[in-house]
Each structure stands twice: as C-alpha cells, then as structure tokens.
Design an enzyme around this catalytic site. Structure first.
Site, mmCIF file in Angstrom:
data_model
loop_
_atom_site.group_PDB
_atom_site.id
_atom_site.type_symbol
_atom_site.label_atom_id
_atom_site.label_comp_id
_atom_site.label_asym_id
_atom_site.label_seq_id
_atom_site.Cartn_x
_atom_site.Cartn_y
_atom_site.Cartn_z
ATOM 1 C CD GLU A 62 -1.373 3.047 6.317
ATOM 2 O OE1 GLU A 62 -1.234 3.721 7.497
ATOM 3 O OE2 GLU A 62 -0.691 1.992 6.179
ATOM 4 C CG HIS A 95 0.691 11.026 -10.011
ATOM 5 N ND1 HIS A 95 1.599 11.801 -10.560
ATOM 6 C CD2 HIS A 95 0.243 10.057 -10.495
ATOM 7 C CE1 HIS A 95 2.142 10.902 -11.481
ATOM 8 N NE2 HIS A 95 1.303 9.837 -11.678
ATOM 9 C CG HIS A 104 -0.103 0.157 2.570
ATOM 10 N ND1 HIS A 104 -0.121 -1.043 3.263
ATOM 11 C CD2 HIS A 104 0.337 1.055 3.153
ATOM 12 C CE1 HIS A 104 0.884 -0.840 4.400
ATOM 13 N NE2 HIS A 104 0.892 0.629 4.474
ATOM 14 C CG ASN A 138 -1.984 11.157 12.850
ATOM 15 O OD1 ASN A 138 -1.771 9.816 13.301
ATOM 16 N ND2 ASN A 138 -1.353 11.669 11.957
ATOM 17 C CD GLU A 171 -1.171 9.756 -14.465
ATOM 18 O OE1 GLU A 171 -0.910 10.010 -15.657
ATOM 19 O OE2 GLU A 171 -0.249 9.367 -13.838
ATOM 20 N NE ARG A 179 1.950 11.475 8.233
ATOM 21 C CZ ARG A 179 2.181 10.501 9.133
ATOM 22 N NH1 ARG A 179 1.073 10.117 10.078
ATOM 23 N NH2 ARG A 179 3.392 9.842 9.564
#
Length: 139
Positions: free
Chosen positions: A55, A73, A5, A59, A116, A9
């Site tokens: 992923e 990207h 993966h 937080n 993209e 964030r």
C-alpha cells in the site's frame, strides 16, 4: 488469518508508481482518494499474487519521512534476476547490490525503501556484467 499488505509512505506518487509499476513490474490493484483526510492510497501487487500487496500512502500535505530501524525491506521473487535488474536499470534505477551470485539483488525506491529481488528456484549461472559489478550505496 491472512496477510493483507505492507504500507509504505511516499512523497512523490508519480515517481513511486513509475518505480513500483513500470520498473519493478507490480500492478495497481485499487486506489482510494480521501479528500477529507487529504491522502491517496494505492494498492499494488505482483501479477498473479494479488493477495500480497504493498500500500503506497501519499499524504497530500508534504511531510518528511525517515526509515525506521525496525523496517528491513520488501522482497519479491522474480523469474529472471538478470532481466529484472536490466529492466530496472533501463528505468534509471540504481542496482545497489547486483546479482553477482545469480540469486539476489537489492534496489531502492524513490523514497529509499529497500527492495530485495530473489531468483525463483535455484541461482542462475553468474555472468557479466553482473558478477563483477560493485555495490553502489546502501541496500
């Protein structure tokens, strides 16, 4: 060895899930809430391609994130570039680089991650409104 993966964030999990799942078409594979670490991980994948995941890391304590210069990207192959872009527009997403060539488009997530979109197979025949649509912002 196999690819697992890419972690991104996010600052607003609800807005990010709306973008990645509802607008872009990914689906949630699994979710981990870690109370001790005060974060949530949400793993997403394109339907039929569950091994290549994104992923989303949220937080719980607010932080400000910048986009590193080394990151370019995320890229996804789509069955119909025009339909994919229209679905994104219908969800309020700006098409930063329209698919004027019938092959490639760029959009940005709520956290400014560049995504993209590439037409599966060869380019589609260029058509309006896409072929005369100008770029918007950065992509």
């Amino acid at each position: 060895m196999r690819y697992l993966h890419t972690m991104v964030r996010v600052t607003d999990l609800t807005a990010s899930l709306s973008f990645y799942c509802e607008a872009l078409g990914l689906r949630e594979i699994r979710r981990i809430d870690n109370e001790k670490g005060r974060f949530t991980l949400v793993f997403l994948a394109a339907p039929g391609d569950e091994h290549a995941q994104v992923e989303l890391t949220f937080n719980w304590d607010p932080e400000k994130y910048g986009i590193g210069r080394a990151f370019g990207h995320l890229a996804y192959e789509v069955d119909d570039i025009y339909a994919a872009c229209q679905r994104l527009i219908d969800h309020g997403v700006t098409i930063n680089r329209p698919p004027r060539d019938g092959r490639m488009a760029f959009v940005r997530s709520p956290d400014n991650i560049s995504v993209e979109l590439l037409q599966r197979g060869g380019s589609l025949e260029p058509r309006e409104p896409w072929k005369s649509m100008a770029n918007t912002g950065e992509w």
